[in-house]
Design a protein around this motif. Structure first.
Motif, PDB file in Angstrom:
ATOM      1  N   MET A   1       0.812  -1.255   0.111  1.00 50.37           N
ATOM      2  CA  MET A   1       0.031  -0.038   0.102  1.00 50.37           C
ATOM      3  C   MET A   1       0.951   1.317  -0.060  1.00 50.37           C
ATOM      4  N   ALA A   2       2.037   1.133   0.603  1.00 47.50           N
ATOM      5  CA  ALA A   2       2.839   2.413   0.872  1.00 47.50           C
ATOM      6  C   ALA A   2       3.462   2.626  -0.530  1.00 47.50           C
ATOM      7  N   THR A   3       3.945   1.650  -1.220  1.00 48.17           N
ATOM      8  CA  THR A   3       4.530   1.727  -2.363  1.00 48.17           C
ATOM      9  C   THR A   3       3.595   2.315  -3.610  1.00 48.17           C
ATOM     10  N   ILE A   4       2.371   1.826  -3.456  1.00 48.00           N
ATOM     11  CA  ILE A   4       1.273   2.155  -4.413  1.00 48.00           C
ATOM     12  C   ILE A   4       1.201   3.949  -4.162  1.00 48.00           C
ATOM     13  N   GLY A   5       1.089   4.258  -2.918  1.00 47.28           N
ATOM     14  CA  GLY A   5       0.736   5.409  -2.808  1.00 47.28           C
ATOM     15  C   GLY A   5       1.766   6.520  -3.289  1.00 47.28           C
ATOM     16  N   ILE A   6       3.058   5.907  -2.980  1.00 48.75           N
ATOM     17  CA  ILE A   6       4.302   6.884  -3.550  1.00 48.75           C
ATOM     18  C   ILE A   6       4.342   6.843  -4.978  1.00 48.75           C
ATOM     19  N   ALA A   7       3.978   5.622  -5.626  1.00 46.72           N
ATOM     20  CA  ALA A   7       3.954   5.708  -7.015  1.00 46.72           C
ATOM     21  C   ALA A   7       2.613   6.811  -7.806  1.00 46.72           C
ATOM     22  N   GLU A   8       1.909   6.877  -6.931  1.00 44.96           N
ATOM     23  CA  GLU A   8       0.668   7.680  -7.451  1.00 44.96           C
ATOM     24  C   GLU A   8       1.102   9.134  -7.263  1.00 44.96           C
ATOM     25  N   ILE A   9       1.850   9.402  -6.151  1.00 42.73           N
ATOM     26  CA  ILE A   9       2.433  10.817  -5.948  1.00 42.73           C
ATOM     27  C   ILE A   9       3.247  10.951  -7.015  1.00 42.73           C
ATOM     28  N   LEU A  10       4.048  10.266  -7.398  1.00 43.40           N
ATOM     29  CA  LEU A  10       5.220  10.512  -8.562  1.00 43.40           C
ATOM     30  C   LEU A  10       4.294  10.650  -9.564  1.00 43.40           C
ATOM     31  N   ARG A  11       3.201   9.855  -9.951  1.00 41.36           N
ATOM     32  CA  ARG A  11       2.599  10.253 -11.129  1.00 41.36           C
ATOM     33  C   ARG A  11       1.930  11.551 -11.223  1.00 41.36           C
ATOM     34  N   LEU A  12       1.279  11.925 -10.109  1.00 38.31           N
ATOM     35  CA  LEU A  12       0.585  13.277 -10.085  1.00 38.31           C
ATOM     36  C   LEU A  12       1.844  14.341 -10.453  1.00 38.31           C
ATOM     37  N   VAL A  13       2.784  14.278  -9.531  1.00 40.60           N
ATOM     38  CA  VAL A  13       3.874  15.135  -9.751  1.00 40.60           C
ATOM     39  C   VAL A  13       4.283  15.377 -11.534  1.00 40.60           C
ATOM     40  N   ILE A  14       4.485  13.953 -12.066  1.00 37.25           N
ATOM     41  CA  ILE A  14       4.753  14.182 -13.580  1.00 37.25           C
ATOM     42  C   ILE A  14       3.519  14.788 -14.358  1.00 37.25           C
ATOM     43  N   ASP A  15       2.222  14.471 -14.040  1.00 38.66           N
ATOM     44  CA  ASP A  15       1.228  15.100 -14.640  1.00 38.66           C
ATOM     45  C   ASP A  15       0.956  16.516 -14.615  1.00 38.66           C
ATOM     46  N   ASN A  16       1.443  17.099 -13.410  1.00 36.40           N
ATOM     47  CA  ASN A  16       1.036  18.414 -13.032  1.00 36.40           C
ATOM     48  C   ASN A  16       2.328  19.534 -13.063  1.00 36.40           C
ATOM     49  N   GLU A  17       3.375  19.049 -12.861  1.00 34.36           N
ATOM     50  CA  GLU A  17       4.599  19.781 -12.821  1.00 34.36           C
ATOM     51  C   GLU A  17       5.033  20.110 -14.373  1.00 34.36           C
ATOM     52  N   ILE A  18       4.279  21.088 -15.017  1.00 32.80           N
ATOM     53  CA  ILE A  18       4.754  21.322 -16.378  1.00 32.80           C
ATOM     54  C   ILE A  18       6.100  21.893 -16.778  1.00 32.80           C
ATOM     55  N   TRP A  19       6.480  22.622 -15.740  1.00 34.20           N
ATOM     56  CA  TRP A  19       7.659  23.419 -16.055  1.00 34.20           C
ATOM     57  C   TRP A  19       8.877  22.208 -16.207  1.00 34.20           C
ATOM     58  N   LEU A  20       8.634  21.015 -15.226  1.00 39.42           N
ATOM     59  CA  LEU A  20       9.722  20.155 -15.226  1.00 39.42           C
ATOM     60  C   LEU A  20       9.443  19.071 -16.457  1.00 39.42           C
ATOM     61  N   THR A  21       8.248  18.700 -16.387  1.00 33.52           N
ATOM     62  CA  THR A  21       7.806  17.236 -17.341  1.00 33.52           C
ATOM     63  C   THR A  21       7.086  17.653 -18.445  1.00 33.52           C
ATOM     64  N   ASN A  22       6.845  18.991 -18.901  1.00 36.88           N
ATOM     65  CA  ASN A  22       5.669  19.349 -19.943  1.00 36.88           C
ATOM     66  C   ASN A  22       4.346  18.784 -19.779  1.00 36.88           C
ATOM     67  N   GLY A  23       4.033  18.200 -18.546  1.00 38.14           N
ATOM     68  CA  GLY A  23       2.767  17.709 -18.282  1.00 38.14           C
ATOM     69  C   GLY A  23       2.095  16.655 -19.144  1.00 38.14           C
ATOM     70  N   SER A  24       0.993  16.764 -19.477  1.00 38.52           N
ATOM     71  CA  SER A  24       0.116  15.905 -20.396  1.00 38.52           C
ATOM     72  C   SER A  24       0.500  15.737 -21.690  1.00 38.52           C
ATOM     73  N   ARG A  25       1.526  16.630 -22.163  1.00 40.73           N
ATOM     74  CA  ARG A  25       1.983  16.787 -23.488  1.00 40.73           C
ATOM     75  C   ARG A  25       3.259  15.685 -23.699  1.00 40.73           C
ATOM     76  N   GLY A  26       3.748  15.636 -22.594  1.00 41.78           N
ATOM     77  CA  GLY A  26       4.984  14.448 -22.471  1.00 41.78           C
ATOM     78  C   GLY A  26       6.232  15.261 -23.142  1.00 41.78           C
TER      79      GLY A  26
END
Length: 316
Positions: A104-129
């Motif tokens: 459960m802890a690793t699922i939660g951490i993976a979900e946090i990382l996924r949300l960071v990737i999806d929302n931090e556009i300055w770093l990952t370009n967001g949903s555009r990839g």
């Protein structure tokens, strides 16, 4: 002739992606097969490696941190190191938990990382990839480019397999299996259980980061959809269980076999009527689950189960 070339390119692509999944499964096998660590957040470490290498090697993008234009080997090595660092942090926090709570802890951490990737556009370009990620051997003509990349992936799988086989046969590997079977007994013999578990988790996370980096360079693009748990965490667990955990050969056979079948189910669902094709992804998961049940009925410990360890031969 064109059809033959097309079939050849499809086979090369199939083996390439299967090999990348084998890298991921070997890392998971080190954590689960030898260490008994239930990591249900594989997608998080995969994403860290994929985005780290993409950000470092892609051409510069105005207004974003994306794109430093560094060489591909630098990006891949950095992806492994960063994934290992994240694995160390997660391990220090979570590895004291029992298997179900660790999952459960690793699922939660993976979900946090996924949300960071999806929302931090300055770093990952967001949903555009991230696009225009350099691919090794891209300067070669036609099918030779794909063959060279397949050879690179195969070489990495072979090197990782040899390294993990030696590690499993070493005193470190024997201690890890002892911890997996009985933590209390291993601790009673004076082994630092926490340190060994963190080491296994870090090494496995580095392999998962490596597979993410290879994926981003293989497709020359990485986006949030590539890090979904369905195509990383779920699928790689199916591959390892079907191939046989605690057996590095099984961790290679499983991904090749399951990825071939996963691709075959895509061809089958593509022939369904239009009103059924929107349910294609769910049907594929059902078919893979059904296949796993059949395999486990026939091979309860996987197609290549764990081999019994041989005691060291006394000298003299």
């Amino acid at each position: 002739m064109d059809a033959l070339i097309g079939y050849g390119e499809y086979a090369i692509s199939l083996l390439t992606i299967g090999g990348i999944y084998a890298v991921m499964a070997l890392g998971l096998n080190l954590q689960w097969g030898y260490g008994g660590l239930f990591n249900a957040g594989v997608s998080g470490f995969f994403a860290v490696g994929a985005y780290a290498s993409a950000i470092l090697t892609a051409p510069p993008t105005p207004g974003h941190l994306v794109g430093l234009g560094l060489p591909v080997p630098v990006g891949i090595l950095s992806a492994m190191l960063l994934s290992g660092a994240v694995g160390w942090g997660v391990g220090r926090i979570c590895l004291g938990l029992k298997s179900d709570y660790l999952a459960m802890a690793t699922i939660g951490i993976a979900e946090i990382l996924r949300l960071v990737i999806d929302n931090e556009i300055w770093l990952t370009n967001g949903s555009r990839g991230i696009v225009a990620i350099p691919r090794p051997f891209d300067e070669l003509p036609g099918i030779w480019r794909d063959l060279a990349f397949l050879a690179l992936v195969a070489g990495i799988v072979l090197a990782l397999y040899v390294a993990l086989e030696r590690l499993a046969a070493s005193p470190w590997g024997r201690v890890m299996r002892a911890i997996r079977d009985s933590e209390d007994a291993a601790a009673a013999f004076g082994k630092d259980v926490a340190s060994f578990r963190v080491e296994a988790f870090v090494l496995g996370s580095m392999a998962m980061g490596l597979s993410g980096a290879l994926t981003s360079h293989a497709f020359k693009f990485i986006g949030p959809d590539a890090t979904l748990p369905l195509v990383t965490t779920f699928l790689v667990w199916v591959m390892l269980i079907a191939g046989g955990s605690a057996n590095n050969r099984g961790a290679i056979l499983g991904p090749i076999a399951i990825w071939t079948l996963w691709s075959a189910t895509e061809l089958l669902t593509g022939r369904l009527p239009p009103e059924w094709q929107i349910r294609g992804s769910y049907l594929r998961v059902f078919l893979i689950g059904l296949l796993l049940q059949i395999i486990l009925q026939r091979f309860p410990k996987g197609m290549l189960p764990e081999r019994p360890s041989r005691p060291p031969v006394p000298k003299g």
